[in-house]
Scaffold this motif. Structure first.
Motif, PDB file in Angstrom:
ATOM      1  N   GLN A 117       0.945  -1.183  -0.239  1.00 48.05           N
ATOM      2  CA  GLN A 117      -0.235   0.090   0.007  1.00 48.05           C
ATOM      3  C   GLN A 117       0.865   1.222  -0.053  1.00 48.05           C
ATOM      4  OE1 GLN A 117      -3.095   0.783  -0.504  1.00 48.05           O
ATOM      5  NE2 GLN A 117      -2.832   2.894  -0.148  1.00 48.05           N
ATOM      6  N   LYS A 169       1.809   1.790  -3.494  1.00 50.32           N
ATOM      7  CA  LYS A 169       0.802   2.341  -4.171  1.00 50.32           C
ATOM      8  C   LYS A 169       0.763   3.785  -3.995  1.00 50.32           C
ATOM      9  CE  LYS A 169      -2.034  -1.845  -4.954  1.00 50.32           C
ATOM     10  NZ  LYS A 169      -2.579  -2.719  -4.088  1.00 50.32           N
ATOM     11  N   ARG A 170       0.897   4.176  -2.804  1.00 54.45           N
ATOM     12  CA  ARG A 170       0.456   5.559  -2.182  1.00 54.45           C
ATOM     13  C   ARG A 170       1.508   6.279  -2.979  1.00 54.45           C
ATOM     14  NH1 ARG A 170       2.881   7.955   1.903  1.00 54.45           N
ATOM     15  NH2 ARG A 170       3.230   6.147   3.283  1.00 54.45           N
ATOM     16  N   TYR A 186      -6.957  11.199  -8.677  1.00 53.38           N
ATOM     17  CA  TYR A 186      -7.073  10.656  -7.347  1.00 53.38           C
ATOM     18  C   TYR A 186      -8.463   9.879  -7.472  1.00 53.38           C
ATOM     19  CZ  TYR A 186      -8.694  10.042  -2.559  1.00 53.38           C
ATOM     20  OH  TYR A 186      -9.038   9.603  -1.227  1.00 53.38           O
ATOM     21  N   LEU A 187      -9.579  10.454  -8.146  1.00 50.10           N
ATOM     22  CA  LEU A 187     -10.881   9.842  -8.191  1.00 50.10           C
ATOM     23  C   LEU A 187     -10.676   8.589  -8.999  1.00 50.10           C
ATOM     24  CD1 LEU A 187     -12.934  12.909  -8.560  1.00 50.10           C
ATOM     25  CD2 LEU A 187     -13.134  11.359  -6.663  1.00 50.10           C
ATOM     26  N   ASN A 188      -9.924   8.494 -10.094  1.00 53.32           N
ATOM     27  CA  ASN A 188      -9.990   7.362 -10.733  1.00 53.32           C
ATOM     28  C   ASN A 188      -8.976   6.460 -10.305  1.00 53.32           C
ATOM     29  OD1 ASN A 188     -11.394   8.411 -12.975  1.00 53.32           O
ATOM     30  ND2 ASN A 188      -9.627   9.307 -13.918  1.00 53.32           N
ATOM     31  N   HIS A 189      -8.489   6.746  -9.233  1.00 57.24           N
ATOM     32  CA  HIS A 189      -7.642   5.651  -8.491  1.00 57.24           C
ATOM     33  C   HIS A 189      -8.460   4.916  -7.478  1.00 57.24           C
ATOM     34  CE1 HIS A 189      -4.120   4.033  -6.386  1.00 57.24           C
ATOM     35  NE2 HIS A 189      -4.716   4.206  -5.222  1.00 57.24           N
ATOM     36  N   VAL A 190      -9.148   5.471  -6.678  1.00 53.00           N
ATOM     37  CA  VAL A 190      -9.788   4.996  -5.531  1.00 53.00           C
ATOM     38  C   VAL A 190     -11.112   4.341  -5.633  1.00 53.00           C
ATOM     39  CG1 VAL A 190      -8.736   6.520  -4.002  1.00 53.00           C
ATOM     40  CG2 VAL A 190     -10.955   7.093  -5.008  1.00 53.00           C
ATOM     41  N   ASP A 210       0.641  12.428   1.783  1.00 54.56           N
ATOM     42  CA  ASP A 210      -0.447  12.083   1.426  1.00 54.56           C
ATOM     43  C   ASP A 210      -1.079  12.782   0.112  1.00 54.56           C
ATOM     44  OD1 ASP A 210      -1.861  14.207   2.318  1.00 54.56           O
ATOM     45  OD2 ASP A 210      -2.461  13.010   4.185  1.00 54.56           O
ATOM     46  N   SER A 211      -2.098  12.417  -0.514  1.00 55.10           N
ATOM     47  CA  SER A 211      -2.965  13.117  -1.495  1.00 55.10           C
ATOM     48  C   SER A 211      -3.091  14.375  -1.534  1.00 55.10           C
ATOM     49  CB  SER A 211      -4.176  12.034  -2.019  1.00 55.10           C
ATOM     50  OG  SER A 211      -3.898  10.953  -2.506  1.00 55.10           O
ATOM     51  N   GLN A 257      -6.858  15.685  -8.981  1.00 53.56           N
ATOM     52  CA  GLN A 257      -8.012  15.366  -8.262  1.00 53.56           C
ATOM     53  C   GLN A 257      -8.691  14.321  -9.120  1.00 53.56           C
ATOM     54  OE1 GLN A 257     -10.053  19.026  -8.068  1.00 53.56           O
ATOM     55  NE2 GLN A 257      -9.843  19.159  -5.899  1.00 53.56           N
ATOM     56  N   LEU A 295       0.700   6.726  -6.551  1.00 47.17           N
ATOM     57  CA  LEU A 295      -0.454   7.593  -6.850  1.00 47.17           C
ATOM     58  C   LEU A 295       0.078   9.172  -6.685  1.00 47.17           C
ATOM     59  CD1 LEU A 295      -3.437   8.583  -7.009  1.00 47.17           C
ATOM     60  CD2 LEU A 295      -3.644   7.990  -4.321  1.00 47.17           C
TER      61      LEU A 295
END
Lengths: 385, 385
Positions: free
Chosen positions: A265, A268-269, A381-385, A346-347, A378, A272
Motif C-alpha cells: 500500500q 501504491k500511495r 485521485y478519483l480514478n484511482h480510489v 498523502d494525496s 483530483q 498515486l
C-alpha cells in the motif's frame, strides 16, 4: 503569517516527521549497550529487511547517506579494481567521485540527465569493460527525479558479468519495491531522512552473501566504515560505535507505521502521489523532466518556463506561501525545480502543493489557469480510489 | 515500579537530555540547505568555540565520536609518518588501533590504566621517537575516569618536538576547561552525547592553523571524513553532506544552556560533582581507581570489593533501583564500575546515586554504613556553597 513552524516541506529530503515518530524520539535517552538498546537494534534490523527485500540483516550506521555510499565502494574494491558507475545525475556522480578519489579504475556510463539507464546501455558498457569488479547505480536519482530500472539492470549484470551490483537507494527505499535477494542486488544502501520519515543521521546497508565474500577478501583500512565490524556487532545486536539512539527510537516507530500501512500500500500511495503530481503539473502546461517510464514515485522534476518565467522565481513565490521545493543541482541550477512527495505525504499534500504552485506561477509571470492543475490531480485521485 | 521511563542514567554517556533540548529537537524538520539551516550551523559553530577555547571554527560531522578520531588521524598523517599514541585506557587504545590499521608507524606510550600520563613520560617517549609527526592523547579516558593533564602535555610536545598534538575530548569537553589556542592544541575532537547533553549522532572537530597546513599537504582519500571539505562547506555555513538537522536544533539549545550557566560555573559544577562522588564513595570504604590528581570531573571509576562483593553485583542491584552505571571495559570488565556525572547532572543526582549505591552494596554483601556516603557528599556540598 508569522508563526514560522507552519510550512510544507516538499523537498526530496529531509522529509516531514510523523508525530508518532517524533514522540518516540522523545523517550528518555538510554545507554547504547543496554538490553533496551540491543533489543531496539535487533528489531530495527529485522524490520528493515522487507524494505530491502532481503533475508540479510541490514547494518545500521550513524552518518549521512554519503558515508554509506563510501562504505559500499571501499569495502568491495581493492587497489587496481575496475568500477563501472552509471551516472544519471548528481548522486551517480557522487559514486564516481568516491571511486576516483580512492584511485580505483573508474569507467563512467554517463546517461543524459533526466533519463534512466537502459539495459542495453549497461550491457554495452559491460562488454566494453569486461574486467569490471562492481557496477554502481542510483535507484532514484534525486537530482532529476528518475528511477532507474534496477531489476532489469541487475539482470544484465548477472547475465553478462561477474561484477557486484551495488545500488544507492537513499531517496526511494521504503517508497518503491526493492527485492534485493530476488533481483540479485549485492549491496543496497539507504538513509533515514527520505521515505523512512526520520531526521537525517542514520544510514542502512544490506549486503548479499556474494558481496560479503568479496568484503572478507578485501579488508578496507577504514575504521568507521568497516562493514565487517558492523556485521560482527550486529550478530550481537549492537553497533561497533555509539549509535544515534534517539533516531533508532524513531526508526522503530517509522518501521511500525510502514508495517501497519503495508508495504504494498505504501508503494501504491507513492505511485498515486507521483501520478497526481505529474498530471497536475502537465495540465498547467509545464514540462516534466522525466518520462512516464522513467519517473520516480518520490520526486518530480519540472523545467522552468524558459524566457517566460524562471524556476527560481516560482520557488521564491512558493516559499512566500510557505511551500518549500528544491531547485536544480549542478548544471540544472536555475533550470528546474523539484517537488518531493515521499514518506509522510498523502494525496492532500500534493493537492496543496499544486494549489500553491498555481498561485506561484501566476506571480512569476506564467500564464496558467487557476485550479486546473489541482483538478487534473483530483481526477487522478478519483480514478484511482 | 512498572513505568519504565523513570530511571537515572549515570553512565559516562549517552547522558540525559534536558527538556529544553528535547523540545528544541521537536521543531518540524527543515531542509539542510535552507537559510534556517545555514543560520543554525553558523550559530552552532560560533557557540562551540568557547567549548574548545579556540578562534577556529569547529567543524560539525554527523557520526559517532569514533569517526572524528579517525578523521583526526587520517587527515594529518601520510604513509610513512610516525605517530605517538598515549594509551591510558580503551580510548587511547582506539586511537592506536586506527593508526595501526592505516599502516602508519605506531609508537605506543602505554600508561598503567587508572593513571594519567606524566609530562616526563611523554618527554622521554618523544626523545625516543624524534621523528614523531603527531602525538595523540585522550583528554578524559572514559574507561578509567582519568583526566590527562593536556596543558602540560602540550607544553612538552611544543618544547621538545615539531609534532602536532591531537586531543580526544569526547567524554569531557564542555565539562572541563579547554583552551585549545592558548595551550597549543592542534586538533580537538568531541561528541554530542556526553557533556553537551545531546543524543549521540554529532561529532565536532576544531583544527589549528598549523594542523590545517599539514592537512592541506596531506589529502586523505577519505570522502566522508575529508576535513577540507567540511572547512569549505562551513565557510558557507553549511556541511558537505546532509547533517542530522534535529540534533543540530538540540545542539543550539544545549549551547545556549551552557552559555546561560556560564562555562566557568559549568566547570565548577562538574568539579563539585566529582568531589561529592569521590568523597561519598571513599567514605563507604570503596577504592577509587584514579588519584585525586588524575581524576576526571565527568566520570568516577570504582573498584569492586575483591572477594567480598563484586562490581557486577552492585551494578545489578543498582539497576533494580533503576540507577544505571557502567561496568569496566577490556581487562577491567568485572573489576570496576563507573559512575557518570556529566552534562545535565547536578548535586542531587549524585546524592541520589550514592543513596542507591549504599543499598546496592548492602544487597551485594558489602558491609557499609547506610547514609554515610550521602553524608560525606553532603558535607562536600555544604563546604562548597
Amino acid at each position: 503569517m508569522t508563526f514560522s513552524e507552519k510550512f510544507h516541506l516538499r523537498i526530496p529530503g529531509p522529509t516531514p516527521i510523523p508525530s508518532r515518530v517524533q514522540q518516540a524520539m522523545n523517550q528518555p535517552i538510554f545507554g547504547h549497550r543496554s538490553p533496551e538498546a540491543t533489543q531496539l537494534i535487533l528489531e530495527c534490523s529485522q524490520q528493515l529487511k522487507p524494505i530491502f527485500g532481503t533475508e540479510q540483516d541490514p547494518l545500521i550506521l550513524t552518518s549521512s547517506g554519503t558515508s554509506a555510499l563510501e562504505a559500499a565502494v571501499i569495502n568491495t574494491l581493492s587497489p587496481g579494481d575496475e568500477a563501472l558507475v552509471i551516472v544519471t545525475g548528481a548522486f551517480g556522480d557522487r559514486f564516481a567521485k568516491i571511486v576516483e578519489r580512492y584511485g580505483f579504475t573508474l569507467h563512467r556510463l554517463d546517461i543524459e540527465w533526466g533519463k534512466a539507464c537502459r539495459p542495453e546501455q549497461l550491457q554495452a558498457a559491460l562488454q566494453q569493460h569486461p574486467k569490471t569488479k562492481a557496477v554502481f547505480v542510483t535507484y532514484c536519482e534525486t537530482s532529476t527525479g528518475v528511477l532507474n530500472p534496477i531489476q532489469e539492470l541487475s539482470q544484465v549484470v548477472r547475465t553478462h558479468s561477474e561484477a557486484l551490483f551495488i545500488v544507492d537507494g537513499v531517496s526511494c527505499l521504503g517508497a518503491v519495491p526493492c527485492q534485493m535477494d530476488d533481483w540479485g542486488l549485492d549491496i543496497v544502501v539507504t538513509g533515514s531522512q527520505k521515505a523512512l520519515m526520520l531526521p537525517p543521521g542514520l544510514a542502512f546497508i544490506a549486503v548479499s552473501e556474494r558481496a560479503w565474500g568479496e568484503i572478507e577478501q578485501n579488508q578496507t583500512s577504514s575504521f568507521y566504515l568497516d562493514l565487517l565490524r558492523y556485521r560482527d556487532s550486529l550478530s550481537q545486536n549492537t553497533t561497533p560505535y555509539t549509535p544515534a539512539v534517539s533516531l533508532l527510537l524513531g526508526l522503530k516507530e517509522a518501521l511500525c507505521m510502514l508495517e501497519e500501512e503495508g508495504l504494498e500500500q505504501v508503494f501504491k500511495r507513492h505511485e498515486l502521489l507521483m501520478n497526481m503530481c505529474r498530471a497536475g503539473v502537465q495540465s498547467l502546461g509545464l514540462t516534466l523532466m522525466a518520462s512516464d517510464q522513467d519517473s520516480s514515485p518520490t520526486v518530480t522534476s519540472i523545467y522552468g518556463g524558459a524566457e517566460a518565467w524562471s524556476s527560481e522565481d516560482v520557488r521564491k513565490h512558493l516559499k512566500q506561501l510557505r511551500v518549500l521545493v528544491a531547485g536544480g543541482q549542478q548544471h540544472l541550477k536555475g533550470q528546474i525545480f523539484r517537488i518531493g512527495h515521499m514518506g509522510y505525504c498523502d494525496s492532500l499534500d500534493v493537492l496543496t502543493a499544486l494549489s500553491a504552485l498555481e498561485i506561484a506561477l501566476i506571480q512569476a509571470g506564467a500564464s496558467v489557469s487557476l485550479g486546473s492543475g489541482v483538478k487534473a490531480a483530483q481526477e487522478v485521485y478519483l480514478n484511482h480510489v
